[in-house]
Design a protein around this motif. Structure first.
Motif, PDB file in Angstrom:
ATOM      1  N   GLN A  29      14.596 -11.061   1.763  1.00  0.00           N
ATOM      2  CA  GLN A  29      13.374 -10.389   1.319  1.00  0.00           C
ATOM      3  C   GLN A  29      12.831  -9.460   2.396  1.00  0.00           C
ATOM      4  N   GLU A  30      12.926  -9.900   3.633  1.00  0.00           N
ATOM      5  CA  GLU A  30      12.460  -9.069   4.743  1.00  0.00           C
ATOM      6  C   GLU A  30      13.295  -7.794   4.860  1.00  0.00           C
ATOM      7  N   THR A  31      14.617  -7.932   4.731  1.00  0.00           N
ATOM      8  CA  THR A  31      15.507  -6.764   4.798  1.00  0.00           C
ATOM      9  C   THR A  31      15.235  -5.795   3.655  1.00  0.00           C
ATOM     10  N   THR A  32      15.051  -6.337   2.456  1.00  0.00           N
ATOM     11  CA  THR A  32      14.755  -5.502   1.288  1.00  0.00           C
ATOM     12  C   THR A  32      13.447  -4.745   1.476  1.00  0.00           C
ATOM     13  N   LEU A  33      12.429  -5.430   1.989  1.00  0.00           N
ATOM     14  CA  LEU A  33      11.131  -4.790   2.225  1.00  0.00           C
ATOM     15  C   LEU A  33      11.251  -3.683   3.265  1.00  0.00           C
ATOM     16  N   ARG A  34      11.977  -3.955   4.342  1.00  0.00           N
ATOM     17  CA  ARG A  34      12.141  -2.949   5.398  1.00  0.00           C
ATOM     18  C   ARG A  34      12.855  -1.705   4.868  1.00  0.00           C
ATOM     19  N   ARG A  57      11.254   2.123   4.643  1.00  0.00           N
ATOM     20  CA  ARG A  57      11.934   3.265   5.270  1.00  0.00           C
ATOM     21  C   ARG A  57      12.234   4.359   4.239  1.00  0.00           C
ATOM     22  N   LYS A  58      12.587   3.949   3.028  1.00  0.00           N
ATOM     23  CA  LYS A  58      12.857   4.919   1.967  1.00  0.00           C
ATOM     24  C   LYS A  58      11.599   5.700   1.621  1.00  0.00           C
ATOM     25  N   ILE A  59      10.458   5.009   1.539  1.00  0.00           N
ATOM     26  CA  ILE A  59       9.189   5.691   1.248  1.00  0.00           C
ATOM     27  C   ILE A  59       8.861   6.682   2.356  1.00  0.00           C
ATOM     28  N   GLU A  60       9.054   6.259   3.605  1.00  0.00           N
ATOM     29  CA  GLU A  60       8.778   7.147   4.734  1.00  0.00           C
ATOM     30  C   GLU A  60       9.636   8.416   4.665  1.00  0.00           C
ATOM     31  N   GLN A  61      10.923   8.229   4.382  1.00  0.00           N
ATOM     32  CA  GLN A  61      11.843   9.374   4.317  1.00  0.00           C
ATOM     33  C   GLN A  61      11.517  10.293   3.142  1.00  0.00           C
ATOM     34  N   GLU A  62      11.246   9.692   1.976  1.00  0.00           N
ATOM     35  CA  GLU A  62      10.942  10.511   0.797  1.00  0.00           C
ATOM     36  C   GLU A  62       9.625  11.262   0.966  1.00  0.00           C
ATOM     37  N   ALA A  63       8.632  10.618   1.589  1.00  0.00           N
ATOM     38  CA  ALA A  63       7.356  11.299   1.832  1.00  0.00           C
ATOM     39  C   ALA A  63       7.546  12.458   2.804  1.00  0.00           C
ATOM     40  N   LYS A 103       0.803  -1.224   0.000  1.00  0.00           N
ATOM     41  CA  LYS A 103       0.000   0.000   0.000  1.00  0.00           C
ATOM     42  C   LYS A 103       0.843   1.285   0.000  1.00  0.00           C
ATOM     43  N   PRO A 104       1.901   1.408   0.821  1.00  0.00           N
ATOM     44  CA  PRO A 104       2.669   2.668   0.826  1.00  0.00           C
ATOM     45  C   PRO A 104       3.225   3.030  -0.542  1.00  0.00           C
ATOM     46  N   GLY A 105       3.685   2.033  -1.313  1.00  0.00           N
ATOM     47  CA  GLY A 105       4.233   2.310  -2.639  1.00  0.00           C
ATOM     48  C   GLY A 105       3.193   2.871  -3.587  1.00  0.00           C
ATOM     49  N   TRP A 106       1.969   2.342  -3.547  1.00  0.00           N
ATOM     50  CA  TRP A 106       0.902   2.842  -4.407  1.00  0.00           C
ATOM     51  C   TRP A 106       0.516   4.278  -4.032  1.00  0.00           C
ATOM     52  N   ILE A 107       0.419   4.550  -2.730  1.00  0.00           N
ATOM     53  CA  ILE A 107       0.061   5.908  -2.296  1.00  0.00           C
ATOM     54  C   ILE A 107       1.146   6.899  -2.710  1.00  0.00           C
ATOM     55  N   MET A 108       2.405   6.482  -2.550  1.00  0.00           N
ATOM     56  CA  MET A 108       3.521   7.359  -2.921  1.00  0.00           C
ATOM     57  C   MET A 108       3.499   7.651  -4.426  1.00  0.00           C
ATOM     58  N   GLN A 109       3.187   6.632  -5.212  1.00  0.00           N
ATOM     59  CA  GLN A 109       3.123   6.833  -6.660  1.00  0.00           C
ATOM     60  C   GLN A 109       1.997   7.791  -7.027  1.00  0.00           C
ATOM     61  N   ALA A 110       0.836   7.662  -6.361  1.00  0.00           N
ATOM     62  CA  ALA A 110      -0.281   8.578  -6.615  1.00  0.00           C
ATOM     63  C   ALA A 110       0.102  10.012  -6.257  1.00  0.00           C
ATOM     64  N   ALA A 111       0.846  10.179  -5.141  1.00  0.00           N
ATOM     65  CA  ALA A 111       1.277  11.518  -4.733  1.00  0.00           C
ATOM     66  C   ALA A 111       2.205  12.141  -5.775  1.00  0.00           C
ATOM     67  N   GLU A 112       3.145  11.353  -6.292  1.00  0.00           N
ATOM     68  CA  GLU A 112       4.077  11.866  -7.304  1.00  0.00           C
ATOM     69  C   GLU A 112       3.329  12.266  -8.584  1.00  0.00           C
ATOM     70  N   ARG A 116       3.474   8.414   4.172  1.00  0.00           N
ATOM     71  CA  ARG A 116       4.358   8.342   5.338  1.00  0.00           C
ATOM     72  C   ARG A 116       3.729   7.507   6.451  1.00  0.00           C
ATOM     73  N   GLN A 117       2.450   7.747   6.743  1.00  0.00           N
ATOM     74  CA  GLN A 117       1.777   6.998   7.807  1.00  0.00           C
ATOM     75  C   GLN A 117       1.612   5.526   7.445  1.00  0.00           C
TER      76      GLN A 117
END
Length: 522
Positions: free
Chosen positions: A498-503, A507-513, A449-458, A477-478
């Motif tokens: 996979q878990e490390t990559t996802l985390r 975190r990158k989405i949170e920081q960029e948002a 979900k965070p990736g889709w919301i971030m893409q919509a924001a961009e 961000r939330q």
């Protein structure tokens, strides 16, 4: 109900113990030796011990020991041919059996309890209480099965051998062989078996089967006074065949119900799941018990029929299976397996003929003839992806638009939204692309979900709608924070990498948002 003095009960208990054991002390020696060997083995293999093994001790070892002892519960009486004497005793035969069963269960509980305690506190810790409770239905079921068939044949070893045969099938073929009457329900749950949801139905079914066996044993006891004859021997053999048939068929029925309830969303894919779960019964043609259409759907062929390939692949990639699927589509369109067969037929054609696209009519027929099938959005998704890869944007748009309009809650929405976002961006329509991204968000899981919301924001930002973009950045961000908290609190179903990559991605989405919100605010 008659009340017995405590001294009489103790005398009765000692009497039944002496009759049960008599001079055959190997009835004690063998169970003790088995429990000690198991303890020594797991202490020697401590480094490879896993918690589910503790559950297997309670659910497999205890039932086998109890089955061995309960088969001999009236062994002396069988060997002495004194059935009429037993029936004429003033104390009811049911009470005799009850006291002897109680002695067996207490003895087995002592042996297995010591073994489990040594392993739990000396080798590797596990939930010993839960394991012990889970082992009770398994122990009662297998012991009563052994005791009942020993009474039917009036021979202890026949009852035990039948129980040992089913125990061996359970051990070698695992929980999948019979998820309703398998002895190792908790072990499957702790091992994270795909059918672990059967845990409670499994334990309830074992107790119900135990009650039926106990009632059957009481009826068989009334026939001990009857003389042996050939007709009775044939009837006994019939009981065994009937039991084995019901045992295998009921296990297959349980898996069939599960498969139909999760149609279109089974692990890996429906055809792989069904082929794997029913291949376990071969060479017995269990699949045919559910009809010709099902047998053809999973590509079952008798052992004497050779396929054009050695194994037929995971999904049955051979000419014989293609012919079977075509037969279902043409001759059984009303079957519950017709939509599954049509989807599989189109999938197999696509695997072998991506450029020729002979599968396109089959996918379109699936959507037209079976619009309510869970395979309809999957067929549209496959059709759309293939069309996009082969430079056919019109067909791709038709397929993905139909998913978004007709199947808004299916998982195929993610692929449709992803294509639409790219398509609208290619046409210079960022607002339409943002709406497609918001549609994908609604169907996405918590980690997606965070990736889709971030893409919509961009996309909103590029369209000049800064106010709405800022709101979407805040949501991204939330959502990323919520996903990180969920990842921390719940076991991740994947590899550590996979878990490390996802985390890192969250975190990158949170920081960029956070950064984008600061820029838009200034």
């Amino acid at each position: 109900m008659t009340a017995y003095p405590a001294s009489n009960l103790r005398s009765l208990f000692r009497y039944n113990y002496r009759v049960l054991i008599g001079h055959t002390y190997w009835l004690l020696v063998i169970p003790i030796a088995v429990s000690q060997l198991i303890t020594a083995w797991h202490m020697a293999m401590a480094s490879s011990f896993r918690p589910y093994i503790g559950a297997q001790i309670a659910e497999l070892v205890a039932p086998l020991l109890a089955a061995f002892l309960s088969a001999h519960i009236l062994g002396n009486e069988y060997r002495s041919h004194i059935g009429p004497v037993i029936i004429s005793k003033p104390l009811h035969i049911g009470k005799i059996v009850f006291f002897r069963l109680l002695a067996i269960y207490l003895f087995v509980a002592l042996l297995v309890g010591v073994t489990m305690s040594v392993i739990c506190f000396g080798v590797n810790a596990f939930d010993i209480r839960q394991a012990a409770l889970a082992g009770i239905p398994s122990t009662i079921y297998l012991s009563l099965l052994s005791m009942t068939f020993a009474a039917i044949f009036r021979h202890p070893m026949i009852g035990f051998l039948l129980a040992a045969f089913l125990w061996t099938l359970d051990l070698l073929l695992g929980f999948s062989f019979h998820p309703l009457l398998s002895l190792q329900g908790l072990a499957a749950r702790w091992e994270d078996h795909p059918l672990k949801l059967f845990f409670w139905p499994n334990k309830i079914a074992l107790l119900l089967a135990s009650a039926i066996l106990y009632g059957l044993h009481r009826r068989v006891m009334l026939t001990l006074a009857e003389t042996e004859n050939r007709k009775r021997g044939i009837r006994r053999a019939g009981w065994v065949f009937l039991f084995l048939f019901l045992y295998i068929y009921s296990g297959a029925v349980g898996k069939m119900i599960y498969g139909l309830r999760h149609k279109g969303s089974l692990p890996a894919s429906d055809i792989i799941w069904f082929r794997k779960e029913f291949r376990i019964y071969e060479p017995v043609p269990v699949a045919w018990l559910f009809g010709k259409a099902f047998a053809y759907y999973i590509g079952y062929l008798p052992p004497w029929v050779k396929t054009t390939e050695e194994t037929g692949g995971f999904i049955g990639e051979n000419k014989e299976h293609l012919a079977q699927l075509q037969w279902i589509v043409e001759n059984a369109p009303g079957s519950i397996w017709a939509d599954s067969s049509l989807y599989l037929l189109a999938t197999l054609k696509r695997l072998h003929d991506e450029e020729g696209r002979s599968f396109v009519p089959d996918f379109k027929q699936l959507v037209q003839d079976y619009p309510d099938s869970p395979f309809a959005p999957l067929g549209l998704e496959d059709l759309g992806k293939n069309a996009a890869q082969n430079n056919d944007p019109e067909t791709a748009r038709w397929a993905f638009d139909k998913i978004l309009s007709d199947y808004p809650v299916s998982r195929s929405v993610l692929s449709a939204a992803r294509f639409t976002v790219e398509d609208m961006m290619g046409q210079g329509k960022p607002l339409e692309a943002a709406r497609a991204a918001q549609t994908g968000e609604k169907a996405a899981g918590p980690y997606e979900k965070p990736g889709w919301i971030m893409q919509a924001a961009e996309l909103l930002k590029s369209a000049g709608d800064t106010g709405q973009a800022r709101s979407e950045y805040a949501r991204a961000r939330q959502s990323a924070r919520d996903a990180l908290a969920l990842l921390k609190s719940r076991k991740f179903e994947g590899t550590p990498l996979q878990e490390t990559t996802l985390r890192d991605s969250l975190r990158k989405i949170e920081q960029e948002a956070e950064k984008a919100m600061g820029e838009s605010g200034s």
